[in-house]
Design a protein around this motif. Structure first.
Motif, PDB file in Angstrom:
ATOM      1  N   VAL A  38       0.840  -1.199   0.000  1.00 14.69           N
ATOM      2  CA  VAL A  38       0.000   0.000   0.000  1.00 14.69           C
ATOM      3  C   VAL A  38       0.875   1.249   0.000  1.00 14.69           C
ATOM      4  N   GLN A  39       1.932   1.239   0.803  1.00 16.08           N
ATOM      5  CA  GLN A  39       2.857   2.372   0.828  1.00 16.08           C
ATOM      6  C   GLN A  39       3.428   2.640  -0.565  1.00 16.08           C
ATOM      7  N   ALA A  40       3.864   1.585  -1.240  1.00 21.32           N
ATOM      8  CA  ALA A  40       4.436   1.740  -2.579  1.00 21.32           C
ATOM      9  C   ALA A  40       3.405   2.305  -3.552  1.00 21.32           C
ATOM     10  N   ARG A  41       2.167   1.822  -3.460  1.00 24.26           N
ATOM     11  CA  ARG A  41       1.125   2.294  -4.380  1.00 24.26           C
ATOM     12  C   ARG A  41       0.762   3.754  -4.099  1.00 24.26           C
ATOM     13  N   LEU A  42       0.707   4.131  -2.822  1.00 23.34           N
ATOM     14  CA  LEU A  42       0.391   5.523  -2.478  1.00 23.34           C
ATOM     15  C   LEU A  42       1.491   6.471  -2.953  1.00 23.34           C
ATOM     16  N   LYS A  43       2.746   6.046  -2.830  1.00 22.02           N
ATOM     17  CA  LYS A  43       3.857   6.878  -3.297  1.00 22.02           C
ATOM     18  C   LYS A  43       3.798   7.053  -4.814  1.00 22.02           C
TER      19      LYS A  43
END
Length: 327
Positions: A38-43
């Motif tokens: 999720v962190q990677a997708r939000l970034k």
């Protein structure tokens, strides 16, 4: 094509590895926020626009004369790496957390001390090197009760002994409902969110109230572009995804021709609400969007019209390109 303010991160970040198998157990938004995928997708969705991130006017800095330097290729590469690190720091997202539980713990009741004084006595551990959340703050009430301090009392005392830059002992008037409403009407979103990060902890109910109201106002007026490529864009996207309110964002992305961002957003939605994997490669972005419109959209008619306009725009561009080639 692309595929794939706060509490210290070490205090609240955990090794969340949510998969479709244990998805139904996810209730705390922190479990989603700190998920590595999720962190990677939000970034990815946040974007990295250097002009926005390093805009001196938004940073409140006075303009100065440009500085020119001669560099070797190695020096230039090192300077670019340093710039990327600074960008990562500026884009670090404030966490999306649930509201903390109130502290209501009595240590001892000593009624014989009642009437000794008409004021509270607050005792604060000011030892160096103690994490804020573990620092002991207790209060002796006038009726003799010795209890742990409430969050408000704790933060007031900690701000006195260990002041944080940008934080005031009492919340500034801008967070009063009427003042906040006026700021939202002026679209001062970044100012509100930056100030909230400085003043409150991310699990403070008032921080949650201010940020959620700001996100909702942005969604209502479709002002998503004003937050794009800032540290607040990712938490807003995740909040709207959890609340099943991404239709207006999808429409804006269609208008801005951000086809890959739409696919990333829908994959995030499917992960949050259906437990699908975020690492699955998407072969057909438009098929993914059409499936979302058919099964999950709450503004189906609006998105169908936006998609139709987008497809007509692409068709016109293809026809123009063909005519240029044939000419």
């Amino acid at each position: 094509m692309r595929r794939r303010c706060m509490l210290p991160w070490s205090t609240v970040a955990r090794n969340f590895n949510t998969t479709s198998k244990d998805f139904n157990a996810v209730k705390d938004p922190a479990e989603l926020f700190f998920n590595p995928d999720v962190q990677a997708r939000l970034k990815t969705l946040t974007g990295r626009d250097e002009n926005r991130i390093f805009n001196p006017k938004k940073l409140g800095k006075r303009l100065s004369s440009p500085k020119y330097e001669f560099m070797t290729k190695a020096q230039l590469e090192e300077a670019l790496k340093d710039s990327q690190k600074k960008m990562d720091i500026k884009l670090q997202m404030p966490p999306l957390l649930s509201a903390r539980q109130e502290i209501n713990e009595v240590i001892t009741a000593d009624p014989e001390l009642k009437g000794l004084d008409d004021s509270k006595f607050v005792f604060t551990d000011i030892s160096l090197g103690v994490p804020e959340r573990k620092r002991l703050v207790v209060v002796r009430d006038p009726e003799g009760t010795l209890r742990k301090a409430t969050w408000e009392e704790r933060e007031r005392m900690l701000q006195i002994y260990f002041p944080r830059p940008g934080r005031e002992i009492l919340p500034p008037p801008m967070f009063n409902e009427d003042n906040l409403k006026r700021l939202l009407e002026k679209k001062s979103y970044i100012f509100i969110l930056d100030r909230a990060c400085a003043q409150f902890e991310p699990d403070d109910p008032q921080y949650i109230h201010v940020t959620r109201d700001t996100y909702s106002h942005i969604e209502k007026h479709e002002d998503f572009d004003l937050l794009w490529s800032t540290r607040h864009y990712g938490p807003m996207v995740l909040y709207l995804t959890i609340e099943k309110r991404i239709d207006s964002l999808i429409k804006t992305l269609l208008m801005n021709l951000k086809r890959e961002d739409i696919a990333d957003l829908i994959q995030l939605y499917n992960f949050v609400h259906h437990g699908f994997s975020l690492t699955t490669t998407v072969e057909d972005d438009m098929a993914l969007l059409k499936e979302y419109i058919e099964k999950d959209s709450l503004k189906r008619h609006q998105l169908e019209l936006a998609l139709q306009s987008y497809q007509e725009y692409l068709k016109q561009n293809q026809e123009i390109e063909k005519s240029r080639v044939s000419a």
